[in-house]
Design a protein around this motif. Structure first.
Motif, PDB file in Angstrom:
ATOM      1  N   TYR A  67      -7.768 -18.946 -37.946  1.00 13.28           N
ATOM      2  CA  TYR A  67      -7.759 -18.000 -36.825  1.00 13.28           C
ATOM      3  C   TYR A  67      -6.355 -17.412 -36.706  1.00 13.28           C
ATOM      4  O   TYR A  67      -5.359 -18.147 -36.745  1.00 13.28           O
ATOM      5  CB  TYR A  67      -8.133 -18.687 -35.514  1.00 13.28           C
ATOM      6  CG  TYR A  67      -7.828 -17.829 -34.303  1.00 13.28           C
ATOM      7  CD1 TYR A  67      -8.633 -16.739 -33.983  1.00 13.28           C
ATOM      8  CD2 TYR A  67      -6.713 -18.092 -33.505  1.00 13.28           C
ATOM      9  CE1 TYR A  67      -8.339 -15.929 -32.888  1.00 13.28           C
ATOM     10  CE2 TYR A  67      -6.419 -17.296 -32.406  1.00 13.28           C
ATOM     11  CZ  TYR A  67      -7.229 -16.219 -32.107  1.00 13.28           C
ATOM     12  OH  TYR A  67      -6.932 -15.414 -31.037  1.00 13.28           O
ATOM     13  N   MET A  68      -6.271 -16.086 -36.557  1.00 19.74           N
ATOM     14  CA  MET A  68      -4.987 -15.403 -36.428  1.00 19.74           C
ATOM     15  C   MET A  68      -4.999 -14.484 -35.223  1.00 19.74           C
ATOM     16  O   MET A  68      -5.982 -13.790 -34.973  1.00 19.74           O
ATOM     17  CB  MET A  68      -4.684 -14.595 -37.696  1.00 19.74           C
ATOM     18  CG  MET A  68      -4.467 -15.462 -38.914  1.00 19.74           C
ATOM     19  SD  MET A  68      -4.369 -14.495 -40.439  1.00 19.74           S
ATOM     20  CE  MET A  68      -6.068 -13.987 -40.621  1.00 19.74           C
ATOM     21  N   TYR A  69      -3.890 -14.489 -34.494  1.00 18.26           N
ATOM     22  CA  TYR A  69      -3.722 -13.613 -33.338  1.00 18.26           C
ATOM     23  C   TYR A  69      -2.434 -12.818 -33.511  1.00 18.26           C
ATOM     24  O   TYR A  69      -1.391 -13.376 -33.849  1.00 18.26           O
ATOM     25  CB  TYR A  69      -3.669 -14.423 -32.046  1.00 18.26           C
ATOM     26  CG  TYR A  69      -3.317 -13.575 -30.840  1.00 18.26           C
ATOM     27  CD1 TYR A  69      -4.242 -12.683 -30.307  1.00 18.26           C
ATOM     28  CD2 TYR A  69      -2.051 -13.652 -30.250  1.00 18.26           C
ATOM     29  CE1 TYR A  69      -3.925 -11.885 -29.209  1.00 18.26           C
ATOM     30  CE2 TYR A  69      -1.729 -12.865 -29.152  1.00 18.26           C
ATOM     31  CZ  TYR A  69      -2.668 -11.989 -28.637  1.00 18.26           C
ATOM     32  OH  TYR A  69      -2.359 -11.196 -27.576  1.00 18.26           O
ATOM     33  N   GLN A  70      -2.519 -11.500 -33.278  1.00 17.49           N
ATOM     34  CA  GLN A  70      -1.355 -10.634 -33.331  1.00 17.49           C
ATOM     35  C   GLN A  70      -1.278  -9.825 -32.048  1.00 17.49           C
ATOM     36  O   GLN A  70      -2.252  -9.188 -31.648  1.00 17.49           O
ATOM     37  CB  GLN A  70      -1.439  -9.686 -34.530  1.00 17.49           C
ATOM     38  CG  GLN A  70      -1.557 -10.398 -35.867  1.00 17.49           C
ATOM     39  CD  GLN A  70      -1.671  -9.413 -37.004  1.00 17.49           C
ATOM     40  OE1 GLN A  70      -0.730  -8.683 -37.298  1.00 17.49           O
ATOM     41  NE2 GLN A  70      -2.820  -9.373 -37.643  1.00 17.49           N
ATOM     42  N   SER A  71      -0.107  -9.843 -31.394  1.00 16.87           N
ATOM     43  CA  SER A  71       0.102  -9.136 -30.138  1.00 16.87           C
ATOM     44  C   SER A  71       1.043  -7.963 -30.362  1.00 16.87           C
ATOM     45  O   SER A  71       2.123  -8.117 -30.943  1.00 16.87           O
ATOM     46  CB  SER A  71       0.703 -10.084 -29.091  1.00 16.87           C
ATOM     47  OG  SER A  71       1.090  -9.376 -27.931  1.00 16.87           O
ATOM     48  N   TYR A  72       0.610  -6.766 -29.901  1.00 12.66           N
ATOM     49  CA  TYR A  72       1.414  -5.554 -30.000  1.00 12.66           C
ATOM     50  C   TYR A  72       1.451  -4.843 -28.658  1.00 12.66           C
ATOM     51  O   TYR A  72       0.574  -5.020 -27.803  1.00 12.66           O
ATOM     52  CB  TYR A  72       0.824  -4.587 -31.037  1.00 12.66           C
ATOM     53  CG  TYR A  72       0.927  -5.064 -32.454  1.00 12.66           C
ATOM     54  CD1 TYR A  72       2.013  -4.735 -33.245  1.00 12.66           C
ATOM     55  CD2 TYR A  72      -0.077  -5.853 -33.015  1.00 12.66           C
ATOM     56  CE1 TYR A  72       2.114  -5.180 -34.548  1.00 12.66           C
ATOM     57  CE2 TYR A  72       0.010  -6.299 -34.313  1.00 12.66           C
ATOM     58  CZ  TYR A  72       1.110  -5.962 -35.080  1.00 12.66           C
ATOM     59  OH  TYR A  72       1.205  -6.417 -36.372  1.00 12.66           O
ATOM     60  N   SER A  73       2.478  -4.022 -28.476  1.00 15.64           N
ATOM     61  CA  SER A  73       2.549  -3.062 -27.379  1.00 15.64           C
ATOM     62  C   SER A  73       2.767  -1.690 -27.994  1.00 15.64           C
ATOM     63  O   SER A  73       3.532  -1.547 -28.953  1.00 15.64           O
ATOM     64  CB  SER A  73       3.700  -3.393 -26.423  1.00 15.64           C
ATOM     65  OG  SER A  73       3.530  -4.668 -25.842  1.00 15.64           O
ATOM     66  N   SER A  74       2.105  -0.667 -27.450  1.00 11.32           N
ATOM     67  CA  SER A  74       2.273   0.677 -28.000  1.00 11.32           C
ATOM     68  C   SER A  74       2.280   1.702 -26.877  1.00 11.32           C
ATOM     69  O   SER A  74       1.718   1.487 -25.792  1.00 11.32           O
ATOM     70  CB  SER A  74       1.153   0.996 -28.997  1.00 11.32           C
ATOM     71  OG  SER A  74      -0.102   1.068 -28.345  1.00 11.32           O
ATOM     72  N   ARG A  75       2.952   2.822 -27.150  1.00 13.38           N
ATOM     73  CA  ARG A  75       2.956   3.926 -26.206  1.00 13.38           C
ATOM     74  C   ARG A  75       1.560   4.553 -26.140  1.00 13.38           C
ATOM     75  O   ARG A  75       0.929   4.775 -27.169  1.00 13.38           O
ATOM     76  CB  ARG A  75       3.959   4.989 -26.653  1.00 13.38           C
ATOM     77  CG  ARG A  75       5.409   4.555 -26.580  1.00 13.38           C
ATOM     78  CD  ARG A  75       5.936   4.581 -25.166  1.00 13.38           C
ATOM     79  NE  ARG A  75       7.386   4.387 -25.130  1.00 13.38           N
ATOM     80  CZ  ARG A  75       8.081   4.264 -24.008  1.00 13.38           C
ATOM     81  NH1 ARG A  75       7.469   4.315 -22.848  1.00 13.38           N
ATOM     82  NH2 ARG A  75       9.393   4.097 -24.058  1.00 13.38           N
ATOM     83  N   GLU A  76       1.088   4.837 -24.939  1.00 14.95           N
ATOM     84  CA  GLU A  76      -0.234   5.456 -24.807  1.00 14.95           C
ATOM     85  C   GLU A  76      -0.204   6.923 -25.215  1.00 14.95           C
ATOM     86  O   GLU A  76      -1.205   7.473 -25.654  1.00 14.95           O
ATOM     87  CB  GLU A  76      -0.743   5.312 -23.380  1.00 14.95           C
ATOM     88  CG  GLU A  76      -2.177   5.780 -23.219  1.00 14.95           C
ATOM     89  CD  GLU A  76      -2.728   5.488 -21.848  1.00 14.95           C
ATOM     90  OE1 GLU A  76      -3.928   5.738 -21.638  1.00 14.95           O
ATOM     91  OE2 GLU A  76      -1.974   5.021 -20.984  1.00 14.95           O
ATOM     92  N   GLY A  77       0.951   7.554 -25.116  1.00 17.38           N
ATOM     93  CA  GLY A  77       1.099   8.954 -25.496  1.00 17.38           C
ATOM     94  C   GLY A  77       2.255   9.140 -26.450  1.00 17.38           C
ATOM     95  O   GLY A  77       2.892   8.184 -26.894  1.00 17.38           O
ATOM     96  N   ILE A  78       2.547  10.385 -26.756  1.00 14.21           N
ATOM     97  CA  ILE A  78       3.571  10.695 -27.753  1.00 14.21           C
ATOM     98  C   ILE A  78       4.955  10.878 -27.129  1.00 14.21           C
ATOM     99  O   ILE A  78       5.943  11.035 -27.862  1.00 14.21           O
ATOM    100  CB  ILE A  78       3.203  11.977 -28.525  1.00 14.21           C
ATOM    101  CG1 ILE A  78       3.138  13.185 -27.570  1.00 14.21           C
ATOM    102  CG2 ILE A  78       1.896  11.784 -29.277  1.00 14.21           C
ATOM    103  CD1 ILE A  78       2.915  14.506 -28.285  1.00 14.21           C
TER     104      ILE A  78
END
Length: 317
Positions: A67-78
């Motif tokens: 089992y692998m878990y990866q957590s990211y945060s990203s901008r919703e817009g440009i």
């Protein structure tokens, strides 16, 4: 800051586990340790393992589940003031490393992904079979005698990733174009690994490069270079052996292309610190690994990796 604190806590938990496992001898342990980096696509989102490793540190040949878990945060817009959203990538993976003939093994990975993110329009989820990967590795050189102080192993190989995971071109309109189950393309790999051992101490280093092709929707993820090094130590007892390990890993992504043109803000690089432990008894082994980014520049700073975590259960062949 919160995401880094969580990552550090995960590492501390692993070290505590390593210290509490009873020291015993693993009777079927083979005197090698393997740590291939997996092949992830544009910050790991449609990855088979997100650089969590292509093999067990305990078992030379095995079948198992991970089992692998990866957590990211990203901008919703440009825009620079666009809000950040959470992206979570979960994978349950059947994996195996099987001997075919002398000095040659085949590794297979069959992932199932269930990913989600939370934009302002509401929670988005995708799930399904991912891209199946097969890699063949040949032992180019190996120390033949047990009387030498240092033991060396050098392996090299090639692999292929089949487009068995669904690719949805509409997701490319988001900041993170890798919110996918697969790349939709046939991708090809070159890999090499070197292992140095002295007594119960060892060092593992690897390099691999993935060539990615254009899919049937005229999108091509950028080629990827992975590298890493891991220090490990074998603690032997009467029935069990534990292998704590620490190291670093890096990933470099080339620019994605669509209709033959470069897609802006899709290249990047990331450098991780990693730690873990595996414990084996009889034919079974259990492993836990975590990775925390030290430095990163993904998609022009519009995507950030938080941490990665993996747990595996293997049966030795």
């Amino acid at each position: 800051m919160k995401k880094y604190i969580i990552g550090v806590l995960l590492l501390v938990t692993q070290c505590f586990y390593a210290g509490t496992v009873r020291d015993t001898l693993y009777p079927n342990f083979r005197q090698y340790a393997y740590e291939f980096e997996d092949f992830c696509d544009a910050c790991g989102c449609s990855a088979s393992g997100g650089s969590m490793g292509f093999s067990s540190m305990l078992d030379q040949n095995f079948v198992g589940l991970r089992y692998m878990y990866q957590s990211y945060s990203s901008r919703e817009g440009i825009f620079n003031n666009s809000p950040w959203i959470d992206e979570n990538f979960n994978t349950i993976q059947a994996w195996a490393r099987i001997p075919v003939f002398r000095n040659f093994q085949v590794t297979a990975l069959v992932p199932y992904h269930f990913n989600n993110r939370t934009p302002s329009t509401g929670k988005q989820t995708i799930d399904g079979l991912g891209d199946i990967t097969v890699l063949g590795m040949y032992t180019v050189y190996q120390t033949k005698t047990d009387t030498v102080t240092y033991k060396h192993t050098l392996q090299a190989g090639v692999g292929v990733k089949a487009p068995t995971g669904e690719y949805n071109g509409s997701n490319n309109g988001s900041v993170n174009p890798s919110f996918q189950l697969g790349t939709g393309s046939w991708d090809y790999m070159l890999a090499a690994e070197y292992i140095l051992k002295k007594g119960n101490y060892g060092f593992n280093t690897m390099l691999n490069y993935t060539f990615k092709t254009e899919n049937n929707q005229n999108y091509q993820f950028g080629n990827q270079f992975n590298y890493g090094g891991t220090l490990f130590y074998m603690i032997k007892g009467q029935k069990m052996i534990t292998v704590p390990q620490v190291g670093v890993a890096g990933e470099v992504y080339a620019t994605n292309r669509q209709y033959g043109e470069d897609v802006p803000d899709t290249k990047g690089d990331i450098f991780f610190a990693k730690a873990g432990v595996e414990a084996g008894m009889g034919k079974f082994s259990l492993g836990v690994n975590a990775m925390v980014p030290v430095n990163q520049n993904l998609t022009g700073g519009k995507v950030e990796a938080n941490y990665r975590l993996a747990i595996n259960l293997n049966y030795s062949l």
